[in-house]
Design a protein around this motif. Sequence first.
Motif, PDB file in Angstrom:
ATOM      1  N   LYS A 132       0.721  -1.175   0.024  1.00 47.93           N
ATOM      2  CA  LYS A 132      -0.012   0.022   0.037  1.00 47.93           C
ATOM      3  C   LYS A 132       0.945   1.195  -0.015  1.00 47.93           C
ATOM      4  CE  LYS A 132      -3.908   0.138   2.336  1.00 47.93           C
ATOM      5  NZ  LYS A 132      -4.934   0.005   1.412  1.00 47.93           N
ATOM      6  N   ASP A 133       0.582   2.256  -0.619  1.00 45.91           N
ATOM      7  CA  ASP A 133       1.154   3.715  -0.733  1.00 45.91           C
ATOM      8  C   ASP A 133       2.580   3.789  -1.121  1.00 45.91           C
ATOM      9  OD1 ASP A 133      -1.243   4.873   0.528  1.00 45.91           O
ATOM     10  OD2 ASP A 133      -0.887   3.998   2.535  1.00 45.91           O
ATOM     11  N   GLN A 134       2.914   2.937  -2.193  1.00 55.43           N
ATOM     12  CA  GLN A 134       4.010   3.005  -2.885  1.00 55.43           C
ATOM     13  C   GLN A 134       4.081   4.187  -3.665  1.00 55.43           C
ATOM     14  OE1 GLN A 134       6.723   0.686  -3.245  1.00 55.43           O
ATOM     15  NE2 GLN A 134       7.533   2.758  -4.222  1.00 55.43           N
ATOM     16  N   GLU A 135       5.110   5.103  -3.450  1.00 54.86           N
ATOM     17  CA  GLU A 135       5.449   6.238  -3.845  1.00 54.86           C
ATOM     18  C   GLU A 135       5.662   5.698  -5.480  1.00 54.86           C
ATOM     19  OE1 GLU A 135       5.167   9.701  -3.424  1.00 54.86           O
ATOM     20  OE2 GLU A 135       4.520   8.990  -1.393  1.00 54.86           O
ATOM     21  N   ALA A 136       5.025   6.576  -6.438  1.00 56.82           N
ATOM     22  CA  ALA A 136       5.361   6.247  -7.925  1.00 56.82           C
ATOM     23  C   ALA A 136       5.018   7.651  -8.673  1.00 56.82           C
ATOM     24  CB  ALA A 136       4.235   5.316  -8.447  1.00 56.82           C
ATOM     25  N   ASN A 137       5.916   7.755  -9.749  1.00 53.62           N
ATOM     26  CA  ASN A 137       5.515   8.774 -10.766  1.00 53.62           C
ATOM     27  C   ASN A 137       4.643   8.255 -11.728  1.00 53.62           C
ATOM     28  OD1 ASN A 137       6.568   9.790 -13.839  1.00 53.62           O
ATOM     29  ND2 ASN A 137       7.134  11.079 -12.238  1.00 53.62           N
ATOM     30  N   ILE A 138       3.589   9.135 -11.985  1.00 52.48           N
ATOM     31  CA  ILE A 138       2.332   8.730 -12.922  1.00 52.48           C
ATOM     32  C   ILE A 138       1.999  10.051 -13.790  1.00 52.48           C
ATOM     33  CG2 ILE A 138      -0.052   8.067 -12.829  1.00 52.48           C
ATOM     34  CD1 ILE A 138       0.340   7.114  -9.819  1.00 52.48           C
ATOM     35  N   VAL A 139       2.180   9.568 -15.142  1.00 55.48           N
ATOM     36  CA  VAL A 139       2.079  10.440 -16.125  1.00 55.48           C
ATOM     37  C   VAL A 139       1.083  10.019 -17.272  1.00 55.48           C
ATOM     38  CG1 VAL A 139       4.234  11.910 -15.747  1.00 55.48           C
ATOM     39  CG2 VAL A 139       4.358  10.032 -17.188  1.00 55.48           C
ATOM     40  N   MET A 140       0.691  10.838 -18.118  1.00 52.11           N
ATOM     41  CA  MET A 140      -0.241  10.647 -19.102  1.00 52.11           C
ATOM     42  C   MET A 140       0.813  11.087 -20.192  1.00 52.11           C
ATOM     43  SD  MET A 140      -3.888  11.883 -20.497  1.00 52.11           S
ATOM     44  CE  MET A 140      -3.280  13.607 -21.291  1.00 52.11           C
ATOM     45  N   LEU A 141       1.064   9.877 -21.143  1.00 49.34           N
ATOM     46  CA  LEU A 141       1.938  10.220 -22.249  1.00 49.34           C
ATOM     47  C   LEU A 141       1.219  10.898 -23.451  1.00 49.34           C
ATOM     48  CD1 LEU A 141       4.118   6.548 -22.404  1.00 49.34           C
ATOM     49  CD2 LEU A 141       4.727   8.831 -21.377  1.00 49.34           C
ATOM     50  N   VAL A 142       0.074  10.593 -23.714  1.00 50.29           N
ATOM     51  CA  VAL A 142      -0.705  10.851 -24.727  1.00 50.29           C
ATOM     52  C   VAL A 142      -2.277  10.723 -24.343  1.00 50.29           C
ATOM     53  CG1 VAL A 142       0.674  10.970 -26.486  1.00 50.29           C
ATOM     54  CG2 VAL A 142      -0.759   9.017 -26.139  1.00 50.29           C
ATOM     55  N   PRO A 143      -3.085  11.082 -24.676  1.00 47.37           N
ATOM     56  CA  PRO A 143      -4.423  10.872 -24.218  1.00 47.37           C
ATOM     57  C   PRO A 143      -4.623   9.352 -24.176  1.00 47.37           C
ATOM     58  CG  PRO A 143      -4.916  12.951 -25.638  1.00 47.37           C
ATOM     59  CD  PRO A 143      -3.535  12.348 -25.759  1.00 47.37           C
TER      60      PRO A 143
END
Length: 184
Positions: free
Chosen positions: A57-68
């Motif tokens: 639970k609660d793993q820090e992560a980098n979350i991005v949208m590359l394209v829609p």
Amino acid sequence: MAELNNLDKKFKTLDDFLGTHFIYTYDNGWEYEWYAKNDHTVDYRIHGGMVSGRWVKDQEANIVMLVPGIYKVAWTEPTGTDVALDFVPNEHKLNGTIFFPKWVQEHPEITVTFQNEHIDLMEESREKYETYPKMVVPEFATMTYIGDAGQNNDEVINEEPYNGMPDDIRAGKFYDENYNRISK
């Protein structure tokens, strides 16, 4: 109200992705359950593969949208394992690469636990055992469940995995319509 197993959901924005709960199976047969808890943390359970039974639970992560509709999520675990996932949920596909340290490959049983209660053991093992060469596992996966759990829902990944849990979730036997755990 949450939507259970909404495989028809259409993803366009980052907000469409955040708060979504997925179950997917890699082409090698490993089954994972994964939740985009918010814009910087993920929760997950592992139901198949060499670290089956592990949950976090609660793993820090980098979350991005590359394209829609296409998202990249990457993180490093306290074990030293690096993970990079590319989600293409409109196609029910995912490409993941997991970089397991040598010690996890040789002693996977150490990691098969609720990691949050054993961070010291993960860090101690990372220092005690060899890290290299890393075991690189690049795989495609097929999504078998997409649920709208909402962001910051601690009921999503709420207990250790058990045999048949993904089937119970897909069959609507695990969560109620508000994404709360149905009593056992």
